[in-house]
Design a protein around this motif. Structure first.
Motif, short mmCIF file in Angstrom:
data_model
loop_
_atom_site.label_atom_id
_atom_site.label_comp_id
_atom_site.label_asym_id
_atom_site.label_seq_id
_atom_site.Cartn_x
_atom_site.Cartn_y
_atom_site.Cartn_z
N ILE A 86 2.64 -6.33 -25.40
CA ILE A 86 2.08 -5.55 -24.30
C ILE A 86 3.22 -4.65 -23.82
O ILE A 86 4.34 -5.12 -23.62
CB ILE A 86 1.64 -6.46 -23.12
CG1 ILE A 86 0.84 -7.67 -23.60
CG2 ILE A 86 0.93 -5.66 -22.04
CD1 ILE A 86 -0.50 -7.38 -24.16
N LEU A 87 2.93 -3.37 -23.66
CA LEU A 87 3.98 -2.43 -23.27
C LEU A 87 3.68 -1.86 -21.88
O LEU A 87 2.64 -1.23 -21.67
CB LEU A 87 4.04 -1.28 -24.30
CG LEU A 87 5.02 -0.16 -23.97
CD1 LEU A 87 6.47 -0.68 -24.02
CD2 LEU A 87 4.85 1.01 -24.95
N LEU A 88 4.57 -2.14 -20.95
CA LEU A 88 4.38 -1.62 -19.59
C LEU A 88 4.79 -0.15 -19.58
O LEU A 88 5.91 0.19 -19.96
CB LEU A 88 5.21 -2.43 -18.60
CG LEU A 88 4.82 -3.92 -18.54
CD1 LEU A 88 5.81 -4.70 -17.68
CD2 LEU A 88 3.40 -4.09 -18.01
N THR A 89 3.85 0.70 -19.17
CA THR A 89 4.11 2.15 -19.20
C THR A 89 4.03 2.75 -17.80
O THR A 89 3.47 2.14 -16.88
CB THR A 89 3.06 2.88 -20.08
OG1 THR A 89 1.77 2.67 -19.51
CG2 THR A 89 3.08 2.38 -21.51
N MET A 90 4.57 3.93 -17.69
CA MET A 90 4.53 4.70 -16.43
C MET A 90 5.01 3.87 -15.25
O MET A 90 4.45 3.94 -14.16
CB MET A 90 3.11 5.25 -16.18
CG MET A 90 2.72 6.24 -17.26
SD MET A 90 1.12 6.95 -16.96
CE MET A 90 0.39 6.77 -18.56
N PHE A 91 6.04 3.11 -15.51
CA PHE A 91 6.60 2.24 -14.47
C PHE A 91 7.36 3.10 -13.46
O PHE A 91 8.16 3.96 -13.84
CB PHE A 91 7.55 1.22 -15.11
CG PHE A 91 8.14 0.26 -14.13
CD1 PHE A 91 7.41 -0.86 -13.74
CD2 PHE A 91 9.39 0.47 -13.59
CE1 PHE A 91 7.93 -1.77 -12.82
CE2 PHE A 91 9.92 -0.43 -12.68
CZ PHE A 91 9.19 -1.54 -12.30
N ASP A 92 7.08 2.84 -12.20
CA ASP A 92 7.76 3.58 -11.13
C ASP A 92 8.52 2.58 -10.26
O ASP A 92 7.91 1.83 -9.48
CB ASP A 92 6.71 4.34 -10.32
CG ASP A 92 7.34 5.16 -9.20
OD1 ASP A 92 8.58 5.03 -8.98
OD2 ASP A 92 6.61 5.92 -8.56
N GLY A 93 9.81 2.55 -10.42
CA GLY A 93 10.66 1.57 -9.73
C GLY A 93 10.59 1.68 -8.20
O GLY A 93 10.87 0.72 -7.50
N ARG A 94 10.19 2.87 -7.70
CA ARG A 94 10.15 3.05 -6.23
C ARG A 94 8.84 2.54 -5.64
O ARG A 94 8.67 2.48 -4.43
CB ARG A 94 10.31 4.53 -5.88
CG ARG A 94 11.68 5.09 -6.24
CD ARG A 94 11.62 6.59 -6.26
NE ARG A 94 10.56 7.02 -7.19
CZ ARG A 94 10.26 8.27 -7.47
NH1 ARG A 94 10.90 9.25 -6.89
NH2 ARG A 94 9.28 8.57 -8.32
N ASN A 95 7.93 2.20 -6.54
CA ASN A 95 6.61 1.79 -6.09
C ASN A 95 6.50 0.26 -6.20
O ASN A 95 6.58 -0.30 -7.28
CB ASN A 95 5.59 2.50 -7.01
CG ASN A 95 4.16 2.14 -6.69
OD1 ASN A 95 3.89 1.09 -6.10
ND2 ASN A 95 3.26 3.00 -7.09
N ASN A 96 6.29 -0.41 -5.05
CA ASN A 96 6.22 -1.88 -5.05
C ASN A 96 5.13 -2.40 -5.96
O ASN A 96 5.29 -3.43 -6.61
CB ASN A 96 5.92 -2.39 -3.64
CG ASN A 96 7.15 -2.24 -2.77
OD1 ASN A 96 8.26 -2.10 -3.28
ND2 ASN A 96 6.94 -2.24 -1.46
N LEU A 97 4.01 -1.68 -6.00
CA LEU A 97 2.88 -2.13 -6.80
C LEU A 97 3.25 -2.20 -8.28
O LEU A 97 2.92 -3.16 -8.97
CB LEU A 97 1.68 -1.19 -6.59
CG LEU A 97 0.40 -1.61 -7.29
CD1 LEU A 97 -0.06 -2.98 -6.83
CD2 LEU A 97 -0.70 -0.58 -7.05
N SER A 98 3.96 -1.18 -8.73
CA SER A 98 4.42 -1.14 -10.13
C SER A 98 5.20 -2.43 -10.44
O SER A 98 4.94 -3.08 -11.45
CB SER A 98 5.34 0.06 -10.33
OG SER A 98 4.85 0.96 -11.28
N GLY A 99 6.12 -2.77 -9.56
CA GLY A 99 6.95 -3.97 -9.76
C GLY A 99 6.09 -5.23 -9.75
O GLY A 99 6.28 -6.13 -10.58
N GLN A 100 5.12 -5.28 -8.83
CA GLN A 100 4.26 -6.46 -8.71
C GLN A 100 3.40 -6.64 -9.96
O GLN A 100 3.28 -7.74 -10.49
CB GLN A 100 3.37 -6.33 -7.46
CG GLN A 100 2.61 -7.60 -7.10
CD GLN A 100 3.54 -8.81 -6.94
OE1 GLN A 100 4.55 -8.74 -6.24
NE2 GLN A 100 3.23 -9.90 -7.63
N VAL A 101 2.85 -5.54 -10.45
CA VAL A 101 2.01 -5.60 -11.66
C VAL A 101 2.86 -6.08 -12.84
O VAL A 101 2.46 -6.97 -13.60
CB VAL A 101 1.37 -4.23 -11.97
CG1 VAL A 101 0.71 -4.23 -13.34
CG2 VAL A 101 0.34 -3.86 -10.90
#
Ligand code: ADP
Ligand code: MG
Length: 275
Positions: A197-212
């Motif tokens: 599974i490849l995590l894409t479009m990750f945005d480190g400034r966005n908490n949701l991105s980190g949580q997902v």
């Protein structure tokens, strides 16, 4: 082969290529971007690679520099059995990287194949071509749906990479896809594995991105690639220039992530072969 390729006659190990489907029924999650840039990074690492564009939108073909008016034999003819694979393969401007382009005609294949008894195996059969021995990696870019084209890709592949956008509904879509993969394993292709599974479009400034990202790793453990693809505007600019991001700006964070992904994939492959 319609255009001369800079591939030699056989792979160094002289064995069949690793066929990887890049699939997720959701659109806009980074399938095509991954097909283009992972393939480019593999080619840059010395691996003879083929991208099969199996999406009627033909974005992988455009992103690899193949103009719409310049697609003669395509994945449509290949899947319909009207053209051998070797005649649909064209070179790209990247050494060691070739392409089977697609056009909107491919939407017709679904309808035309629906009454065929062997309809799920059309691509698998077409890929049983001696020309495949020239490649080490084959990446199939799937359409954003769990349709007959995607089933053909999953039935032909050894493994599947699932790009997953780090957003709220990511996990819901993922469980549907994982169920489909189980069905394909049970009915069409018992050897099919999840490459990662490849995590894409990750945005480190966005908490949701980190949580997902954390949730996906908790749920799927080492099935998730260590490499994460960041959201990076250079990646989204590259296709309009008909170039992979790696050629458009090889230093940008997105390109660098795809280079790391290729290394991770190659490392995993070496390990699984040694095991
Ligand atoms: P899919 O093939 O799953 O539909 P795409 O690879 O076409 O998805 O990506 C959807 C859109 O998002 C495209 O415009 C693409 O350029 C952009 N995109 C993909 N990955 C990234 C990224 N890491 N950073 C920024 N934009 C991206
Ligand atoms: Mg796509």
């Amino acid at each position: 082969m319609s255009t001369k390729l800079s591939t030699g006659s056989k792979t160094p190990e002289n064995r069949a290529p690793l066929i990887i489907a890049i699939a997720n029924q959701k659109g806009g999650v980074g399938k095509t971007t991954t097909a283009i840039n992972l393939a480019t990074a593999l080619a840059a690492a010395g691996k003879k690679t083929l991208v099969v564009d199996l999406d009627p939108q033909g974005n992988a073909s455009t992103g690899l520099g193949r103009e719409r008016g310049d697609r003669d034999q395509t994945s449509y003819q290949v899947i319909m059995g009207e053209s051998p694979l070797s005649e649909a393969i064209v070179a790209t401007e990247i050494p060691r990287l070739a392409l089977v382009p697609s056009t909107i005609d491919l939407t017709g294949a679904e309808v035309e194949l629906v009454t065929e008894p062997q309809r799920t195996y059309r691509l698998r059969r077409a890929l049983r071509d001696p020309v495949m021995m020239q490649f080490e990696y084959v990446l199939i870019d799937c359409p954003p749906s769990l349709n007959l084209l995607t089933l053909n890709a999953l039935a032909a592949a050894k493994s599947v990479i699932v790009p997953l956008q780090c957003e709220f509904f990511a996990l819901e879509g993922l469980s549907l896809l994982l169920r489909t993969i189980e069905t394909v394993q049970a009915k069409f292709n018992p050897g099919l594995e999840i490459e990662g599974i490849l995590l894409t479009m990750f945005d480190g400034r966005n908490n949701l991105s980190g949580q997902v990202a954390t949730d996906v790793r908790n749920y799927l453990g080492d099935k998730v690639f260590h490499t994460v693809i960041p959201r990076n505007v250079r990646i989204s600019e590259a296709p309009s220039h008909g170039k992979p991001a790696l050629l458009y700006d090889h230093k940008c964070t997105g390109s660098q992530a795809y280079i790391r992904l290729a290394s991770e994939l190659l490392r995993r492959e070496r390990k699984s072969r040694a095991a």
